[in-house]
Scaffold this motif. Structure first.
Motif, PDB file in Angstrom:
ATOM      1  N   ASN A 295      -1.177  -7.148   8.175  1.00 51.09           N
ATOM      2  CA  ASN A 295      -0.064  -8.084   8.292  1.00 51.09           C
ATOM      3  C   ASN A 295       1.218  -7.329   7.922  1.00 51.09           C
ATOM      4  OD1 ASN A 295       1.433 -10.412   8.539  1.00 51.09           O
ATOM      5  ND2 ASN A 295       0.590 -11.423   6.728  1.00 51.09           N
ATOM      6  N   ILE A 296       1.648  -6.488   8.854  1.00 54.78           N
ATOM      7  CA  ILE A 296       2.624  -5.446   8.554  1.00 54.78           C
ATOM      8  C   ILE A 296       3.846  -5.504   9.459  1.00 54.78           C
ATOM      9  CG2 ILE A 296       2.978  -2.925   8.605  1.00 54.78           C
ATOM     10  CD1 ILE A 296      -0.032  -2.651   7.943  1.00 54.78           C
ATOM     11  N   CYS A 297       4.989  -5.216   8.853  1.00 54.00           N
ATOM     12  CA  CYS A 297       6.242  -4.972   9.568  1.00 54.00           C
ATOM     13  C   CYS A 297       6.709  -3.582   9.144  1.00 54.00           C
ATOM     14  CB  CYS A 297       7.274  -6.028   9.177  1.00 54.00           C
ATOM     15  SG  CYS A 297       8.875  -5.895  10.004  1.00 54.00           S
ATOM     16  N   VAL A 298       7.378  -2.862  10.024  1.00 54.65           N
ATOM     17  CA  VAL A 298       7.774  -1.473   9.731  1.00 54.65           C
ATOM     18  C   VAL A 298       9.268  -1.291   9.924  1.00 54.65           C
ATOM     19  CG1 VAL A 298       7.457   0.953  10.363  1.00 54.65           C
ATOM     20  CG2 VAL A 298       5.504  -0.617  10.439  1.00 54.65           C
ATOM     21  N   SER A 299       9.871  -0.534   9.026  1.00 51.12           N
ATOM     22  CA  SER A 299      11.265  -0.124   9.235  1.00 51.12           C
ATOM     23  C   SER A 299      11.358   1.384   9.098  1.00 51.12           C
ATOM     24  CB  SER A 299      12.206  -0.799   8.230  1.00 51.12           C
ATOM     25  OG  SER A 299      11.959  -0.355   6.918  1.00 51.12           O
TER      26      SER A 299
ATOM     27  N   ASN B 243      -1.526 -14.581   2.213  1.00 49.05           N
ATOM     28  CA  ASN B 243      -0.945 -14.463   3.558  1.00 49.05           C
ATOM     29  C   ASN B 243       0.511 -14.013   3.508  1.00 49.05           C
ATOM     30  OD1 ASN B 243      -1.133 -14.543   6.380  1.00 49.05           O
ATOM     31  ND2 ASN B 243      -0.335 -16.640   6.470  1.00 49.05           N
ATOM     32  N   VAL B 244       0.756 -12.998   2.690  1.00 49.92           N
ATOM     33  CA  VAL B 244       2.101 -12.446   2.521  1.00 49.92           C
ATOM     34  C   VAL B 244       2.202 -11.121   3.266  1.00 49.92           C
ATOM     35  CG1 VAL B 244       3.754 -11.498   0.859  1.00 49.92           C
ATOM     36  CG2 VAL B 244       2.456 -13.560   0.294  1.00 49.92           C
ATOM     37  N   PRO B 245       3.110 -10.996   4.224  1.00 52.84           N
ATOM     38  CA  PRO B 245       3.261  -9.731   4.951  1.00 52.84           C
ATOM     39  C   PRO B 245       3.844  -8.638   4.057  1.00 52.84           C
ATOM     40  CG  PRO B 245       4.299 -11.566   6.123  1.00 52.84           C
ATOM     41  CD  PRO B 245       4.023 -12.033   4.734  1.00 52.84           C
ATOM     42  N   ILE B 246       3.604  -7.413   4.456  1.00 53.86           N
ATOM     43  CA  ILE B 246       4.181  -6.250   3.778  1.00 53.86           C
ATOM     44  C   ILE B 246       5.071  -5.515   4.765  1.00 53.86           C
ATOM     45  CG2 ILE B 246       3.693  -3.942   2.837  1.00 53.86           C
ATOM     46  CD1 ILE B 246       1.171  -5.086   1.576  1.00 53.86           C
ATOM     47  N   ARG B 247       6.302  -5.225   4.330  1.00 52.49           N
ATOM     48  CA  ARG B 247       7.151  -4.341   5.140  1.00 52.49           C
ATOM     49  C   ARG B 247       7.040  -2.939   4.597  1.00 52.49           C
ATOM     50  NH1 ARG B 247      12.751  -2.278   5.415  1.00 52.49           N
ATOM     51  NH2 ARG B 247      13.579  -3.746   3.882  1.00 52.49           N
ATOM     52  N   ILE B 248       6.606  -2.044   5.443  1.00 52.53           N
ATOM     53  CA  ILE B 248       6.583  -0.618   5.100  1.00 52.53           C
ATOM     54  C   ILE B 248       7.968  -0.070   5.392  1.00 52.53           C
ATOM     55  CG2 ILE B 248       5.636   1.633   5.710  1.00 52.53           C
ATOM     56  CD1 ILE B 248       3.019   0.204   6.429  1.00 52.53           C
ATOM     57  N   GLY B 249       8.685   0.304   4.355  1.00 53.78           N
ATOM     58  CA  GLY B 249      10.038   0.801   4.526  1.00 53.78           C
ATOM     59  C   GLY B 249      10.117   2.311   4.426  1.00 53.78           C
ATOM     60  N   VAL B 250      10.337   2.955   5.550  1.00 54.84           N
ATOM     61  CA  VAL B 250      10.462   4.418   5.569  1.00 54.84           C
ATOM     62  C   VAL B 250      11.942   4.771   5.673  1.00 54.84           C
ATOM     63  CG1 VAL B 250       9.916   6.534   6.822  1.00 54.84           C
ATOM     64  CG2 VAL B 250       8.212   4.709   6.658  1.00 54.84           C
ATOM     65  N   ASN B 251      12.459   5.468   4.679  1.00 56.32           N
ATOM     66  CA  ASN B 251      13.844   5.936   4.697  1.00 56.32           C
ATOM     67  C   ASN B 251      13.865   7.449   4.835  1.00 56.32           C
ATOM     68  OD1 ASN B 251      14.907   3.414   4.482  1.00 56.32           O
ATOM     69  ND2 ASN B 251      15.639   3.630   2.384  1.00 56.32           N
ATOM     70  N   GLY B 252      14.754   7.939   5.691  1.00 57.79           N
ATOM     71  CA  GLY B 252      14.834   9.380   5.909  1.00 57.79           C
ATOM     72  C   GLY B 252      15.080  10.152   4.620  1.00 57.79           C
ATOM     73  N   GLY B 253      15.842   9.569   3.703  1.00 61.58           N
ATOM     74  CA  GLY B 253      16.180  10.265   2.471  1.00 61.58           C
ATOM     75  C   GLY B 253      15.078  10.327   1.449  1.00 61.58           C
ATOM     76  N   SER B 254      13.962   9.639   1.702  1.00 56.93           N
ATOM     77  CA  SER B 254      12.867   9.650   0.718  1.00 56.93           C
ATOM     78  C   SER B 254      11.521   9.969   1.359  1.00 56.93           C
ATOM     79  CB  SER B 254      12.808   8.296   0.000  1.00 56.93           C
ATOM     80  OG  SER B 254      12.658   7.241   0.924  1.00 56.93           O
ATOM     81  N   LEU B 255      11.551  10.823   2.361  1.00 55.66           N
ATOM     82  CA  LEU B 255      10.303  11.241   2.991  1.00 55.66           C
ATOM     83  C   LEU B 255       9.451  12.051   2.018  1.00 55.66           C
ATOM     84  CD1 LEU B 255      11.295  12.327   6.617  1.00 55.66           C
ATOM     85  CD2 LEU B 255       9.968  10.328   5.930  1.00 55.66           C
TER      86      LEU B 255
END
Length: 345
Positions: free
Chosen positions: A165-169, A119-131
């Motif tokens: 179970n996701i969070c997005v940045s 039951n561990v969430p994952i944050r999907i981290g999208v950075n403009g510099g690493s598209l």
């Protein structure tokens, strides 16, 4: 209203209070130094902390750090899916990865399975510099649309393996790009959003960029958790985040100081007066608004919304509460009289 995730007992999204995050800058392998920094961050008001996990030694340290950490710990993973698996097993409260850069789908499936099991969430981290290159080729540049497309690509990959179970940045060093990307994401999904301006800079410029970007999004009702990214002691990130939340009107904790700009009517050293009040307010934890005005003519009226305040004059000033004048006070006693009043509120 976004979905809600649970990060070690701290809720993100779904109407939960907006939380403050930061990241340690000590080598995670140095457990004592990292834990010491986490405790300082927590004391400053940090509610979730992220640590980098570049190797197995860091994973082993993470387990021990988690045991003594006063706040939930997020594992920051890049490229090596085995580190994500081991971090989850070690007790990480959340994992920050890009599913697209940890290898084939079998590896994404393994990480999704481990996170689902614990039951561990994952944050999907999208950075403009690493598209991803295909996205950059499609749009020809870093842009909000490309960042959102990247996020949904990662989401679909996790959804394929029954994980949601996701969070997005979506972060860029550009304030307009960051804000637009988060707006687009907010309009097209209900995943909780971790917001911030990445690589924002030093305390001065980084705080300004973060205040505009994060504060602007919060004012629009967008954002469930925040991190201010500064080239500074991480504790400074937490202080800045707290002030941004207060300025955006989404959190009321401790006193807020309002003071007017100086003008030709000012007969006192308003700047020194305001600085003194600000310093002494650090010892006050009441959720009040305190005003320091430079002109006794219209100061109380302009600051009528403040709980209390002072307005300067020539040799003396006014002490007021809720816009009503209480009494005249000699100039050298203004601050002391103000704090006597604050004690009664």
């Amino acid at each position: 209203m976004t979905k809600q995730i649970n990060v070690g007992g701290v809720l993100i999204g779904g109407g939960a209070p907006i939380t403050i995050q930061s990241m340690t800058n000590t080598p995670t392998q140095n457990r004592a130094a990292t834990l010491d920094q986490i405790k300082k961050l927590a004391a400053a008001g940090c509610e979730i902390v992220r640590v980098t996990v570049p190797d197995m030694e860091a994973v082993r340290a993470l387990g021990k750090i988690k045991e003594s950490s006063p706040i939930p710990v997020v594992a920051d993973i890049h490229f090596d899916y085995k580190l994500a698996l081991e971090a989850v097993a070690a007790g990480a409260d959340k994992v920050r990865i890009n599913p697209g850069n940890i290898g084939g789908e079998d590896r994404v499936k393994a990480v999704a399975g481990a996170c689902r099991l614990h039951n561990v969430p994952i944050r999907i981290g999208v950075n403009g510099g690493s598209l991803e290159k295909p996205i950059l080729e499609k749009y020809g540049k870093i842009c909000p649309e490309g960042m959102v497309e990247s996020a949904f690509g990662h989401i679909r990959l996790l959804n394929k393996f029954d994980f949601d179970n996701i969070c997005v940045s979506l972060k860029s060093s550009s304030v307009p790009v960051t804000m637009r990307a988060c707006q687009l994401m907010s309009q097209t999904s209900d995943y909780p959003l971790h917001i911030g301006v990445t690589e924002a800079g030093t305390v001065r410029m980084g705080t300004l960029k973060s205040a505009v970007g994060i504060g602007g999004l919060l004012a629009l009702g967008i954002g469930d958790t925040i991190r201010v990214s500064l080239s500074a002691d991480p504790v400074e990130e937490v202080y800045a985040a707290r002030e941004i939340l207060k300025a955006a009107g989404v959190r009321r904790e401790g006193p807020e100081l309002v003071s007017c700009p100086t003008c030709g009517r000012t007969k006192i050293d308003l700047i020194a007066l305001a600085n003194e009040v600000e310093e002494r307010l650090k010892a006050v934890d009441k959720p009040i608004t305190v005003a320091v005005m430079g002109c006794a003519v219209n100061g109380p009226g302009e600051a009528a919304a403040a709980d209390c305040g002072i307005a300067g004059g020539t040799g003396e000033g006014l002490l007021f509460q809720k816009g009503k004048i209480i009494k005249k006070v000699p100039q050298d006693l203004l601050v002391d009289e103000l704090f006597k009043l604050i004690e009664t509120l």
